[in-house]
Design a protein around this motif. Sequence first.
Motif, PDB file in Angstrom:
ATOM      1  N   GLY A 105      12.370  17.474  -8.522  1.00  0.00           N
ATOM      2  CA  GLY A 105      11.386  16.428  -8.782  1.00  0.00           C
ATOM      3  C   GLY A 105      11.806  15.069  -8.254  1.00  0.00           C
ATOM      4  N   GLY A 106      11.123  14.028  -8.757  1.00  0.00           N
ATOM      5  CA  GLY A 106      11.468  12.652  -8.428  1.00  0.00           C
ATOM      6  C   GLY A 106      10.828  12.072  -7.186  1.00  0.00           C
ATOM      7  N   LEU A 107      10.005  12.853  -6.480  1.00  0.00           N
ATOM      8  CA  LEU A 107       9.385  12.324  -5.266  1.00  0.00           C
ATOM      9  C   LEU A 107       8.308  11.295  -5.589  1.00  0.00           C
ATOM     10  CD1 LEU A 107       8.905  15.505  -3.052  1.00  0.00           C
ATOM     11  CD2 LEU A 107      10.529  13.634  -2.706  1.00  0.00           C
ATOM     12  N   ALA A 108       8.164  10.323  -4.709  1.00  0.00           N
ATOM     13  CA  ALA A 108       7.105   9.319  -4.852  1.00  0.00           C
ATOM     14  C   ALA A 108       5.749  10.008  -4.754  1.00  0.00           C
ATOM     15  CB  ALA A 108       7.235   8.267  -3.756  1.00  0.00           C
ATOM     16  N   PRO A 109       4.759   9.489  -5.465  1.00  0.00           N
ATOM     17  CA  PRO A 109       3.410  10.068  -5.352  1.00  0.00           C
ATOM     18  C   PRO A 109       2.913   9.951  -3.911  1.00  0.00           C
ATOM     19  CG  PRO A 109       3.535   8.498  -7.174  1.00  0.00           C
ATOM     20  CD  PRO A 109       4.809   8.378  -6.400  1.00  0.00           C
ATOM     21  N   SER A 110       2.079  10.870  -3.512  1.00  0.00           N
ATOM     22  CA  SER A 110       1.494  10.785  -2.174  1.00  0.00           C
ATOM     23  C   SER A 110       0.224   9.953  -2.251  1.00  0.00           C
ATOM     24  CB  SER A 110       1.200  12.186  -1.629  1.00  0.00           C
ATOM     25  OG  SER A 110       0.347  12.869  -2.501  1.00  0.00           O
ATOM     26  N   GLY A 111      -0.178   9.419  -1.128  1.00  0.00           N
ATOM     27  CA  GLY A 111      -1.399   8.633  -1.087  1.00  0.00           C
ATOM     28  C   GLY A 111      -1.163   7.154  -1.307  1.00  0.00           C
ATOM     29  N   GLY A 123       0.768  -1.238   0.000  1.00  0.00           N
ATOM     30  CA  GLY A 123       0.000   0.000   0.000  1.00  0.00           C
ATOM     31  C   GLY A 123       0.799   1.288   0.000  1.00  0.00           C
ATOM     32  N   ALA A 124       2.111   1.200  -0.166  1.00  0.00           N
ATOM     33  CA  ALA A 124       2.941   2.412  -0.174  1.00  0.00           C
ATOM     34  C   ALA A 124       3.931   2.375  -1.337  1.00  0.00           C
ATOM     35  CB  ALA A 124       3.695   2.534   1.144  1.00  0.00           C
ATOM     36  N   TRP A 125       4.272   3.549  -1.850  1.00  0.00           N
ATOM     37  CA  TRP A 125       5.241   3.645  -2.931  1.00  0.00           C
ATOM     38  C   TRP A 125       6.648   3.488  -2.383  1.00  0.00           C
ATOM     39  CZ3 TRP A 125       3.434   3.070  -7.540  1.00  0.00           C
ATOM     40  CH2 TRP A 125       2.174   3.545  -7.877  1.00  0.00           C
TER      41      TRP A 125
END
Length: 179
Positions: A150-156, A68-70
Amino acid sequence: MKRARLVFVTTALLGVVAGGAASTAAPTPAAINGPDAQVAPAVQVPAGNKLVAKFYAKGVQTYTCTTGAWKLLEPAATLADRLGRAVGLHSRGPIWVSTTDGSAVEAAPVDGARNELPGAVPELLLKAKTTRGAGVFAGVSYVQRLATKGGLAPSGGCAEGAQTSVRYEALYTFSAPAR
């Protein structure tokens, strides 16, 4: 003739640096990390090492959904020299490979050596684990990831097994023991 050529070349280079439509070349490391650029203390290369190469990278950070997490799966980026010419690749390992001489360096993050930046993957200091070849990456001891964008994992949340790639840019510096 020389003056006309100089004006043309200067105009073309200004278009590249300004991001004009004339070219899609990446900004140069000098434009990103000029002589007065500050490097956070947490990611500074230890004394006794000297800078041997700087390359600007453009690519993606690929994430996979696990429980459930990136989670980061791998980076994939092209390294460019100060003139914007592709000279290397950055991939899972992490590893950097020169496409001009075949040399390579694999490195691992130094514990606690990171500088968080808003809206971007953190700046990092990595210590070389292995090198190969006699080219640009021969004898590299440390790698810095600087000036990230940039490059951050999507939130949620996410669906198990899903993958996504997020564009990023960075300046990579490579240091070797001073002799």
